[in-house]
Design a protein around this motif. Sequence first.
Motif, PDB file in Angstrom:
ATOM      1  N   THR A   1      -9.963  -1.949  -1.235  1.00 31.23           N
ATOM      2  CA  THR A   1      -8.724  -1.244  -1.540  1.00 31.23           C
ATOM      3  C   THR A   1      -8.971  -0.132  -2.546  1.00 31.23           C
TER       4      THR A   1
ATOM      5  N   GLN B   1      -1.824   1.523  -4.696  1.00 32.34           N
ATOM      6  CA  GLN B   1      -3.047   0.931  -4.157  1.00 32.34           C
ATOM      7  C   GLN B   1      -3.901   0.284  -5.251  1.00 32.34           C
TER       8      GLN B   1
ATOM      9  N   LYS C   1      -2.465  -3.008  -6.050  1.00 33.49           N
ATOM     10  CA  LYS C   1      -2.821  -3.976  -5.016  1.00 33.49           C
ATOM     11  C   LYS C   1      -4.224  -4.523  -5.265  1.00 33.49           C
TER      12      LYS C   1
END
Length: 230
Positions: free
Chosen positions: A146, A171, A174
Amino acid sequence: MKRLQICIDVASALEFLHGGDVTLKKVVHRNIKSHSILLNDDWDAKISNFELSSLDSLHQDMKHINDDAYLDPQYKQGFLTEKSDIYAFGVVLFEILCGRLTWVEGREDTGQSLGHLAKHYYKQGKHDEMVFADIKEQIVPQSLATFVDIAFQCLHDDDYKRPKASDVVIQLKKALEVQEDFEIWESKLPRDYKEIMSLSEAPDIYHTETKKDIYIRSYPVESSFQRRKW
């Protein structure tokens, strides 16, 4: 996790500068580099060095930094936009991941910049080979993927294909969530938890759950206290 949090702090600051607060005008920093990021005693990151910043994509004579490895390759006629900040931040992301400055050979007139090298490794599917040795064994593969994906998008040659700062924040968060799930919550589960789940009447439900969710499901009373603590 600390490196990820630092990256999130910087990305959040860029989001704010680029218009994250609707009450303020957009600010283009135009000098995002590793030495423009300051850390306080608690390792909270802040952006500094606003000497070249502007409230718009104004023309400025910047010939003296034309060979700067942080500089947007689409830089033309002195115009640097918020997407130029994103490109420079992409270079910084790979510096943090790799544990070294952008010029691999230590000199700006020799060797290959880290940004170009990172793109080469990414396209070859070998980005894991670039990770700083001291953290390589700690990173969860999904978190690494990621992180690298969004860092690579920041380095896109076409500025309009680069993400906004707000997308980078999403992102990176995450990536941090995945890393936290492994480091904090998986360690609380029994060593044979995967075998235990396979014996469940509905083992498939665990494939989409985080380690935190599994812990809460397994220890509802204790996890209630943990949620208050966290």
